[in-house]
Design a protein around this motif. Structure first.
Motif, PDB file in Angstrom:
ATOM      1  N   MET A   1       0.848  -1.194   0.000  1.00  0.00           N
ATOM      2  CA  MET A   1       0.000   0.000   0.000  1.00  0.00           C
ATOM      3  C   MET A   1       0.878   1.236   0.000  1.00  0.00           C
ATOM      4  SD  MET A   1      -2.964  -1.027   2.712  1.00  0.00           S
ATOM      5  CE  MET A   1      -1.763  -1.382   3.979  1.00  0.00           C
ATOM      6  N   THR A   2       0.407   2.221  -0.716  1.00  0.00           N
ATOM      7  CA  THR A   2       1.178   3.458  -0.787  1.00  0.00           C
ATOM      8  C   THR A   2       0.323   4.559  -1.372  1.00  0.00           C
ATOM      9  OG1 THR A   2       3.324   4.348  -1.448  1.00  0.00           O
ATOM     10  CG2 THR A   2       2.110   3.097  -3.100  1.00  0.00           C
ATOM     11  N   VAL A   3       0.812   5.775  -1.289  1.00  0.00           N
ATOM     12  CA  VAL A   3       0.199   6.939  -1.926  1.00  0.00           C
ATOM     13  C   VAL A   3       1.244   7.478  -2.879  1.00  0.00           C
ATOM     14  CG1 VAL A   3      -0.635   9.295  -1.574  1.00  0.00           C
ATOM     15  CG2 VAL A   3      -1.311   7.489   0.016  1.00  0.00           C
ATOM     16  N   VAL A   4       1.029   7.309  -4.169  1.00  0.00           N
ATOM     17  CA  VAL A   4       2.062   7.626  -5.137  1.00  0.00           C
ATOM     18  C   VAL A   4       1.430   7.973  -6.478  1.00  0.00           C
ATOM     19  CG1 VAL A   4       2.343   5.213  -5.828  1.00  0.00           C
ATOM     20  CG2 VAL A   4       4.249   6.778  -6.108  1.00  0.00           C
ATOM     21  N   GLY A   5       2.112   8.798  -7.277  1.00  0.00           N
ATOM     22  CA  GLY A   5       1.573   9.101  -8.592  1.00  0.00           C
ATOM     23  C   GLY A   5       2.355  10.180  -9.301  1.00  0.00           C
ATOM     24  N   PHE A   6       1.942  10.453 -10.543  1.00  0.00           N
ATOM     25  CA  PHE A   6       2.499  11.573 -11.292  1.00  0.00           C
ATOM     26  C   PHE A   6       1.431  12.146 -12.204  1.00  0.00           C
ATOM     27  CE2 PHE A   6       3.619   8.112 -14.347  1.00  0.00           C
ATOM     28  CZ  PHE A   6       3.062   8.642 -15.512  1.00  0.00           C
ATOM     29  N   ALA A   7       1.643  13.371 -12.657  1.00  0.00           N
ATOM     30  CA  ALA A   7       0.714  14.028 -13.574  1.00  0.00           C
ATOM     31  C   ALA A   7       1.481  15.063 -14.390  1.00  0.00           C
ATOM     32  CB  ALA A   7      -0.420  14.701 -12.813  1.00  0.00           C
ATOM     33  N   ILE A   8       1.114  15.179 -15.672  1.00  0.00           N
ATOM     34  CA  ILE A   8       1.667  16.210 -16.542  1.00  0.00           C
ATOM     35  C   ILE A   8       0.607  17.283 -16.692  1.00  0.00           C
ATOM     36  CG2 ILE A   8       2.579  16.716 -18.845  1.00  0.00           C
ATOM     37  CD1 ILE A   8       3.396  13.728 -18.975  1.00  0.00           C
TER      38      ILE A   8
ATOM     39  N   TRP B   1       4.289  16.822 -12.252  1.00  0.00           N
ATOM     40  CA  TRP B   1       4.257  16.652 -10.800  1.00  0.00           C
ATOM     41  C   TRP B   1       4.423  15.169 -10.459  1.00  0.00           C
ATOM     42  CZ3 TRP B   1       3.823  20.996  -7.759  1.00  0.00           C
ATOM     43  CH2 TRP B   1       3.405  22.166  -8.413  1.00  0.00           C
ATOM     44  N   ALA B   2       5.107  14.888  -9.375  1.00  0.00           N
ATOM     45  CA  ALA B   2       5.238  13.530  -8.869  1.00  0.00           C
ATOM     46  C   ALA B   2       5.140  13.567  -7.358  1.00  0.00           C
ATOM     47  CB  ALA B   2       6.573  12.918  -9.293  1.00  0.00           C
ATOM     48  N   TRP B   3       4.612  12.516  -6.770  1.00  0.00           N
ATOM     49  CA  TRP B   3       4.455  12.510  -5.311  1.00  0.00           C
ATOM     50  C   TRP B   3       4.495  11.084  -4.770  1.00  0.00           C
ATOM     51  CZ3 TRP B   3       0.665  13.520  -8.855  1.00  0.00           C
ATOM     52  CH2 TRP B   3      -0.453  12.692  -8.852  1.00  0.00           C
TER      53      TRP B   3
ATOM     54  N   VAL C   1       4.693   1.917 -20.570  1.00  0.00           N
ATOM     55  CA  VAL C   1       3.464   2.420 -21.176  1.00  0.00           C
ATOM     56  C   VAL C   1       3.392   3.909 -20.849  1.00  0.00           C
ATOM     57  CG1 VAL C   1       0.943   2.314 -21.190  1.00  0.00           C
ATOM     58  CG2 VAL C   1       2.279   0.208 -20.936  1.00  0.00           C
ATOM     59  N   GLU C   2       3.391   4.751 -21.859  1.00  0.00           N
ATOM     60  CA  GLU C   2       3.375   6.197 -21.611  1.00  0.00           C
ATOM     61  C   GLU C   2       1.999   6.643 -21.157  1.00  0.00           C
ATOM     62  OE1 GLU C   2       5.409   9.166 -23.659  1.00  0.00           O
ATOM     63  OE2 GLU C   2       6.794   7.801 -24.693  1.00  0.00           O
ATOM     64  N   ARG C   3       1.991   7.504 -20.150  1.00  0.00           N
ATOM     65  CA  ARG C   3       0.752   8.019 -19.581  1.00  0.00           C
ATOM     66  C   ARG C   3       0.900   9.510 -19.301  1.00  0.00           C
ATOM     67  NH1 ARG C   3      -1.957   3.904 -16.643  1.00  0.00           N
ATOM     68  NH2 ARG C   3      -3.492   5.508 -16.146  1.00  0.00           N
ATOM     69  N   GLU C   4      -0.220  10.220 -19.355  1.00  0.00           N
ATOM     70  CA  GLU C   4      -0.233  11.622 -18.950  1.00  0.00           C
ATOM     71  C   GLU C   4      -0.347  11.739 -17.434  1.00  0.00           C
ATOM     72  OE1 GLU C   4      -0.188  14.622 -20.840  1.00  0.00           O
ATOM     73  OE2 GLU C   4       0.590  13.257 -22.365  1.00  0.00           O
ATOM     74  N   ALA C   5      -0.941  10.721 -16.824  1.00  0.00           N
ATOM     75  CA  ALA C   5      -1.112  10.706 -15.364  1.00  0.00           C
ATOM     76  C   ALA C   5      -1.235   9.269 -14.896  1.00  0.00           C
ATOM     77  CB  ALA C   5      -2.338  11.514 -14.958  1.00  0.00           C
ATOM     78  N   TRP C   6      -0.821   9.041 -13.656  1.00  0.00           N
ATOM     79  CA  TRP C   6      -0.921   7.707 -13.052  1.00  0.00           C
ATOM     80  C   TRP C   6      -0.940   7.880 -11.545  1.00  0.00           C
ATOM     81  CZ3 TRP C   6       2.968   5.478  -9.913  1.00  0.00           C
ATOM     82  CH2 TRP C   6       2.722   4.141  -9.526  1.00  0.00           C
TER      83      TRP C   6
END
Length: 210
Positions: A1-8, A15-17, A129-134
């Motif tokens: 479990m975690t809180v993680v992600g990125f967004a363009i 942004w990444a966190w 796999v390229e993503r704009e957000a995850w």
């Protein structure tokens, strides 16, 4: 479990966190673990799953040196497969079942200066796999600035708390990726959520008709 992600978010900014809390049998463990790594060239990596593989991924990201996004995503799958195989063999050697649960992500600029993001999952043998957000846990909400990242992370923490009621997320590390490089900050995730609730209540009190 975690809180993680990125967004363009556009405008050449990403942004990444990631939080810093780890768990055993849904119970938070003492101490903090950095789940977000930055390469000398300004690429940001993060992951969720086995702590051993997470730590190895952070080392991999640091070892990317000045590689741009395209060079990094071409290089990482082989390294991730090797790390996974070694960790799986180690678990099997002590009669512990290996679970394919670790995911990896990378965000940063390519040689043209465009911010791009990619996710590496075991189901695809870590091919990017390229993503704009995850995000993990997944939240279907855009994050285009620091406040949006914090709000999304707070929602993610609520999902984690459904399985681990004592979860606080520890500290949330947030990285802003832009033309000037990578800027990082860190806030207590649970405290930030409480402050957001207070701010929301204040806005309601100030709204017209109240």
């Amino acid at each position: 479990m975690t809180v993680v992600g990125f967004a363009i978010s556009g405008g050449g900014v990403g942004w990444a966190w990631a939080d810093t809390e780890v768990y055993y049998d849904d119970q938070p463990l003492p101490g903090r673990v950095e789940k977000l790594a930055v390469s000398p060239g300004g690429l940001v990596g993060m992951s969720t799953g086995y702590l051993s593989l997470l730590r190895q991924f952070c080392v991999m990201v640091a070892g990317l040196e000045r590689a741009d996004f395209s060079a990094a995503v071409a290089r990482l799958p082989t390294e991730l497969r090797r790390a996974r195989s070694e960790w799986r063999e180690e678990l099997v050697s002590v009669d512990v079942e290996y679970e394919p649960k670790t995911k990896f992500a990378l965000i940063g600029a390519d040689s043209a200066g465009r911010i791009r993001g990619a996710v590496f999952t075991e189901a695809r043998e870590f091919e990017p796999v390229e993503r704009e957000a995850w995000s993990s846990p997944f939240v279907d909400r855009p994050a285009s600035n620091g406040a949006g990242v914090l709000a999304l992370a707070q929602t993610q923490l609520a999902f984690v708390q459904a399985k681990a009621p004592r979860a606080t997320g520890g500290r949330l590390t947030v990285a802003k990726i832009g033309p000037a490089g990578v800027a990082r900050t860190s806030v207590p995730l649970l405290l930030a959520a409480e402050r957001a609730a207070v701010d929301s209540g204040r806005r309601e009190l100030r709204s017209p008709g109240r």
